[in-house]
Scaffold this motif. Structure first.
Motif, PDB file in Angstrom:
ATOM      1  N   MET A  26       0.799  -1.135  -0.041  1.00 20.73           N
ATOM      2  CA  MET A  26      -0.142   0.041  -0.102  1.00 20.73           C
ATOM      3  C   MET A  26       0.909   1.234   0.020  1.00 20.73           C
ATOM      4  SD  MET A  26      -2.698   1.241   2.775  1.00 20.73           S
ATOM      5  CE  MET A  26      -1.706   1.673   3.822  1.00 20.73           C
ATOM      6  N   LEU A  27       1.827   1.058   0.924  1.00 18.73           N
ATOM      7  CA  LEU A  27       2.946   2.427   0.968  1.00 18.73           C
ATOM      8  C   LEU A  27       3.462   2.558  -0.449  1.00 18.73           C
ATOM      9  CD1 LEU A  27       4.267   1.822   4.390  1.00 18.73           C
ATOM     10  CD2 LEU A  27       2.306   3.372   4.015  1.00 18.73           C
ATOM     11  N   ILE A  28       3.981   1.607  -1.155  1.00 20.89           N
ATOM     12  CA  ILE A  28       4.667   1.921  -2.391  1.00 20.89           C
ATOM     13  C   ILE A  28       3.497   2.399  -3.440  1.00 20.89           C
ATOM     14  CG2 ILE A  28       5.463   0.592  -4.430  1.00 20.89           C
ATOM     15  CD1 ILE A  28       7.059  -1.330  -2.382  1.00 20.89           C
ATOM     16  N   LEU A  29       2.371   1.628  -3.415  1.00 21.80           N
ATOM     17  CA  LEU A  29       1.497   2.266  -4.491  1.00 21.80           C
ATOM     18  C   LEU A  29       1.001   3.635  -4.130  1.00 21.80           C
ATOM     19  CD1 LEU A  29      -1.000  -1.052  -4.424  1.00 21.80           C
ATOM     20  CD2 LEU A  29       0.568  -0.140  -6.367  1.00 21.80           C
ATOM     21  N   ALA A  30       0.803   3.963  -3.004  1.00 23.90           N
ATOM     22  CA  ALA A  30       0.613   5.583  -2.429  1.00 23.90           C
ATOM     23  C   ALA A  30       1.711   6.494  -3.072  1.00 23.90           C
ATOM     24  CB  ALA A  30       0.457   5.546  -1.172  1.00 23.90           C
ATOM     25  N   VAL A  31       2.829   5.915  -2.797  1.00 27.28           N
ATOM     26  CA  VAL A  31       3.896   6.720  -3.287  1.00 27.28           C
ATOM     27  C   VAL A  31       4.150   7.045  -4.900  1.00 27.28           C
ATOM     28  CG1 VAL A  31       6.543   7.173  -3.450  1.00 27.28           C
ATOM     29  CG2 VAL A  31       5.584   6.393  -1.187  1.00 27.28           C
ATOM     30  N   ILE A  32       3.880   5.805  -5.479  1.00 29.55           N
ATOM     31  CA  ILE A  32       3.713   6.001  -6.925  1.00 29.55           C
ATOM     32  C   ILE A  32       2.670   6.622  -7.447  1.00 29.55           C
ATOM     33  CG2 ILE A  32       4.002   4.607  -9.085  1.00 29.55           C
ATOM     34  CD1 ILE A  32       5.460   2.432  -7.533  1.00 29.55           C
ATOM     35  N   ASP A  33       1.604   6.665  -6.904  1.00 31.76           N
ATOM     36  CA  ASP A  33       0.429   7.405  -6.979  1.00 31.76           C
ATOM     37  C   ASP A  33       0.768   9.051  -7.277  1.00 31.76           C
ATOM     38  OD1 ASP A  33      -2.377   7.436  -7.793  1.00 31.76           O
ATOM     39  OD2 ASP A  33      -2.886   8.100  -5.582  1.00 31.76           O
ATOM     40  N   ASP A  34       1.616   9.429  -6.701  1.00 28.93           N
ATOM     41  CA  ASP A  34       2.029  10.710  -6.974  1.00 28.93           C
ATOM     42  C   ASP A  34       2.693  10.987  -8.780  1.00 28.93           C
ATOM     43  OD1 ASP A  34       1.748  11.199  -4.517  1.00 28.93           O
ATOM     44  OD2 ASP A  34       3.794  11.039  -3.821  1.00 28.93           O
ATOM     45  N   GLY A  35       3.218   9.990  -9.063  1.00 28.70           N
ATOM     46  CA  GLY A  35       3.567   9.873 -10.492  1.00 28.70           C
ATOM     47  C   GLY A  35       4.752   9.018 -10.611  1.00 28.70           C
ATOM     48  N   GLU A  36       5.065   8.968 -12.074  1.00 27.83           N
ATOM     49  CA  GLU A  36       6.145   7.712 -12.222  1.00 27.83           C
ATOM     50  C   GLU A  36       7.385   7.778 -11.462  1.00 27.83           C
ATOM     51  OE1 GLU A  36       6.412   5.971 -16.717  1.00 27.83           O
ATOM     52  OE2 GLU A  36       7.579   7.836 -16.505  1.00 27.83           O
ATOM     53  N   LEU A  37       7.893   6.965 -10.965  1.00 29.00           N
ATOM     54  CA  LEU A  37       9.028   6.801 -10.251  1.00 29.00           C
ATOM     55  C   LEU A  37       9.864   5.819 -10.494  1.00 29.00           C
ATOM     56  CD1 LEU A  37       7.550   8.017  -6.974  1.00 29.00           C
ATOM     57  CD2 LEU A  37       9.079   9.472  -8.231  1.00 29.00           C
ATOM     58  N   TYR A  38      11.153   5.834 -10.191  1.00 28.86           N
ATOM     59  CA  TYR A  38      12.129   4.362 -10.333  1.00 28.86           C
ATOM     60  C   TYR A  38      12.543   4.066  -8.696  1.00 28.86           C
ATOM     61  CZ  TYR A  38      16.029   7.680 -10.123  1.00 28.86           C
ATOM     62  OH  TYR A  38      17.205   8.690  -9.688  1.00 28.86           O
ATOM     63  N   GLY A  39      13.072   2.914  -8.752  1.00 28.92           N
ATOM     64  CA  GLY A  39      13.094   2.325  -7.320  1.00 28.92           C
ATOM     65  C   GLY A  39      14.098   3.186  -6.185  1.00 28.92           C
ATOM     66  N   TYR A  40      14.965   3.998  -6.663  1.00 29.36           N
ATOM     67  CA  TYR A  40      15.717   4.875  -5.566  1.00 29.36           C
ATOM     68  C   TYR A  40      14.700   5.850  -5.105  1.00 29.36           C
ATOM     69  CZ  TYR A  40      19.433   7.185  -3.031  1.00 29.36           C
ATOM     70  OH  TYR A  40      20.167   7.835  -2.209  1.00 29.36           O
ATOM     71  N   GLU A  41      14.089   6.360  -6.236  1.00 30.39           N
ATOM     72  CA  GLU A  41      13.277   7.630  -5.720  1.00 30.39           C
ATOM     73  C   GLU A  41      12.106   6.922  -5.011  1.00 30.39           C
ATOM     74  OE1 GLU A  41      13.272  10.550  -9.769  1.00 30.39           O
ATOM     75  OE2 GLU A  41      12.179   8.834  -9.711  1.00 30.39           O
ATOM     76  N   ILE A  42      11.606   5.831  -5.208  1.00 29.64           N
ATOM     77  CA  ILE A  42      10.513   5.460  -4.439  1.00 29.64           C
ATOM     78  C   ILE A  42      10.948   5.621  -3.023  1.00 29.64           C
ATOM     79  CG2 ILE A  42       8.888   3.521  -3.953  1.00 29.64           C
ATOM     80  CD1 ILE A  42       8.953   2.925  -7.101  1.00 29.64           C
ATOM     81  N   ALA A  43      12.245   4.900  -2.615  1.00 31.95           N
ATOM     82  CA  ALA A  43      12.562   4.589  -1.386  1.00 31.95           C
ATOM     83  C   ALA A  43      12.786   6.137  -0.820  1.00 31.95           C
ATOM     84  CB  ALA A  43      14.055   4.053  -1.705  1.00 31.95           C
ATOM     85  N   GLN A  44      13.414   6.965  -1.565  1.00 27.82           N
ATOM     86  CA  GLN A  44      13.422   8.273  -0.870  1.00 27.82           C
ATOM     87  C   GLN A  44      12.174   8.870  -0.373  1.00 27.82           C
ATOM     88  OE1 GLN A  44      16.613   8.371  -0.246  1.00 27.82           O
ATOM     89  NE2 GLN A  44      17.167  10.379  -0.993  1.00 27.82           N
ATOM     90  N   ARG A  45      11.090   8.846  -1.410  1.00 23.78           N
ATOM     91  CA  ARG A  45       9.903   9.355  -1.092  1.00 23.78           C
ATOM     92  C   ARG A  45       9.213   8.649   0.266  1.00 23.78           C
ATOM     93  NH1 ARG A  45       7.471  11.755  -5.666  1.00 23.78           N
ATOM     94  NH2 ARG A  45       8.995  12.746  -6.683  1.00 23.78           N
ATOM     95  N   LEU A  46       9.564   7.054   0.293  1.00 23.82           N
ATOM     96  CA  LEU A  46       8.869   6.613   1.583  1.00 23.82           C
ATOM     97  C   LEU A  46       9.600   7.151   2.775  1.00 23.82           C
ATOM     98  CD1 LEU A  46       9.053   2.815   0.419  1.00 23.82           C
ATOM     99  CD2 LEU A  46       6.931   4.297   1.327  1.00 23.82           C
ATOM    100  N   ARG A  47      11.024   7.506   2.643  1.00 26.56           N
ATOM    101  CA  ARG A  47      11.614   8.192   3.649  1.00 26.56           C
ATOM    102  C   ARG A  47      11.212   9.365   4.041  1.00 26.56           C
ATOM    103  NH1 ARG A  47      16.430   5.766   4.813  1.00 26.56           N
ATOM    104  NH2 ARG A  47      16.786   5.207   2.592  1.00 26.56           N
TER     105      ARG A  47
END
Lengths: 121, 422
Positions: A26-47
């Protein structure tokens, strides 16, 4: 991409990793819901969005991303980068948006129930 | 020599455990490399030395082994495996047909060469060369070769395709095992309608063995380690030759075992038929095969092939007139030689014998069948059975009735020529 080093993120309250289990997708989906992202960006956004509260091993992100892609919740595209290897960008599919909505509903219900039970007297 | 960095070592460690198709593994590693590149760059940007930055980036990604295992498990889905199996079927079918074609070409060339060699060899021995009609073994061997090539080639392609499209999950093993099981099942089901001679039994062993050998060799490339000295360009020839060698040797082993076990095994597979009294000039000696199937204990196939793994039951009907006319009735089983006895063939009684192999009295006038313990004579391929009696009026020992076939080499009343496996 943020220039803030993850190792510089200020100390945050510890969150029991067991509580995070079941919410990673759910957290990953929520972050990517902001827009297209790649792995490292997703980790950064989560943080960033958790103010550093989520400090899971970044490696655990990729199995989750791949599983969501195999399940059809995410689609991925390779793009060239001027900083070395290509990046693999993930975006939500319609199925992924539906899954995110369901997950949010269930999480909300879960939190309400837990709050009711755990609230003092 | 450049010392590998922490990132290099980490990616190598993941790669080693990341057992999945090359293309997929390369993509996963590239994605992790991108992550480590960014993480390292961010650390360096705030003044961390490169070497330490790389070490931190690696630590944040977590231990390599668990990560590789989780990624491998993630891609080991049943759906992916099923898709791989489905994708493997078409090229497997294509190469099976290719194997059939190549096998037939080889067989035609080999048969022509064999025919020429045989003609020369028999010419040197001053004996007539065998005809194709007597070349059942050659024909069956050609059939085995073609089938072996088709099955092994198709199986190898199937396994290779499946392995290339899915991770090497233990579940993938079930694909070739299932294929082999299907081959065995089909073989058993098919066997009841196929020849039961030793060569054919060997063939039945070849098919699943070829499938298993090809599947194993394809799924376990390390099994080919001894062939690494062979030039890569010719390696596939060496592989094929090795698979065929294993297949043929295994087939010989199966044939040997099959020869020992086939009679009883085939007897259990083949629907029972009757040993029956043949048509005779005497109306009281009547063929009863069709009406008395339920009495048959063993398969005795009258038109060429069969096995007597149990005592043979001979069914007959004798009219009341016979019991008033004859006494001391008995059935005699003689050893016979030659193919297709009783079917216009060239067989005859074994001239070296002066007595029947077996005599079974027909003591009870109401008896319509007797049991012959022919299973004791497994070395005898063909029997001739006769019904014999003593004429009450003259005391002469006679064969009852007239010969059922016209060849003068037969003597007495032919009950039936039983063709059973040697």
């Amino acid at each position: 991409m943020t220039a803030t080093s993850p190792s510089e993120v200020p100390a945050t309250p510890d969150i029991d990793p067991q509580l995070l289990k079941g919410t990673t997708a759910m957290l990953i989906l929520a972050v990517i819901d902001d827009g297209e992202l790649y792995g490292y960006e997703i980790a950064q956004r989560l943080r960033e969005r958790s103010d550093g509260a989520f400090e899971p091993s970044e490696g655990s992100l990729y199995p989750a991303l791949h599983r969501l892609e195999l399940e059809g919740a995410l689609s991925a595209t390779w793009r060239a980068s001027d900083r070395g290897p290509r990046r693999r960008y993930y975006r939500l599919t319609d199925a992924g948006r539906g899954l995110l909505a369901d997950s949010r509903d269930r999480w909300g219900a879960f939190v309400r129930v837990v709050d009711r039970v755990a609230a003092p007297g | 020599m450049i010392e590998p960095t922490a990132v290099d070592r980490y990616l190598d460690a993941v790669s080693v455990r990341l057992r999945m198709p090359d293309a997929l593994r390369d993509e996963v590693l590239e994605e992790l490399a991108a992550h480590l590149t960014d993480a390292t760059a961010d650390e360096v940007a705030i003044g961390v030395p490169l070497e330490i930055a790389e070490q931190r980036a690696v630590e944040r990604l977590g231990p390599a082994d668990p990560l590789a295992d989780r990624l491998r498990r993630t891609h080991a889905t049943k759906r992916r495996l099923l898709a791989a199996v489905g994708n493997g079927l078409m090229p497997a079918a294509r190469d099976t047909v290719g194997g059939l074609f190549v096998g037939m070409v080889i067989a035609v060339v080999a048969a022509a060469a064999l025919a020429a060699l045989t003609r020369v060899a028999f010419g040197l021995l001053d004996r007539p060369a065998p005809t194709w009609g007597e070349g059942r073994a050659v024909f069956t061997s050609v059939y085995a070769l073609v089938a072996f090539l088709a099955v092994s080639w198709g199986t190898a392609t199937f396994v290779r395709t499946v392995a290339a499209r899915s991770v090497r999950d233990p579940a993938a093993v079930w694909a070739p095992i299932g294929l082999a099981a299907a081959a065995v099942t089909a073989t058993i089901a098919w066997t009841a309608r196929l020849p039961h001679d030793g060569i054919s039994v060997a063939l039945y062993g070849v098919l699943p063995l070829a499938a298993l050998a090809s599947a194993y060799a394809t799924a376990h490339p390390s099994a080919w380690r001894p062939l690494r000295r062979v030039a890569p360009r010719r390696e596939w020839i060496a592989r094929l030759a090795l698979v065929m060698l294993v297949g043929v040797l295994s087939a010989m082993l199966v044939a040997a075992v099959g020869q020992a076990l086939a009679p009883r095994f085939m007897a259990s597979l083949t629907p029972p038929t009757d040993a029956y009294v043949s048509a005779s000039a005497d109306p009281d000696v009547t063929a009863v095969a069709t009406e008395r199937r339920e009495r048959a204990r063993v398969p005795v196939i009258s038109d060429g092939w069969g096995y007597a793994g149990e005592p043979v039951v001979v069914l007959f009907q004798l009219g009341e007139a016979h019991w008033s006319r004859y006494q001391d009735l008995q059935v005699e089983a003689w050893r016979a030689v030659g193919p297709d006895l009783g079917h216009g063939g060239t067989g005859a009684l074994d001239p070296d014998l002066s007595a029947p192999l077996l005599i079974e009295p027909v003591a009870d006038p109401r008896t319509d069948h007797i049991v012959l313990a022919l299973d004791r004579y497994r070395d005898v391929g063909t029997y001739a059975l006769f019904l014999v009696g003593t004429e009450r009026s003259t005391g002469d020992r006679v064969i009852i009735g007239e010969p059922a076939v016209s060849e003068s080499t037969y003597y007495g009343t032919l009950i039936h020529w039983l063709l059973v496996a040697r």
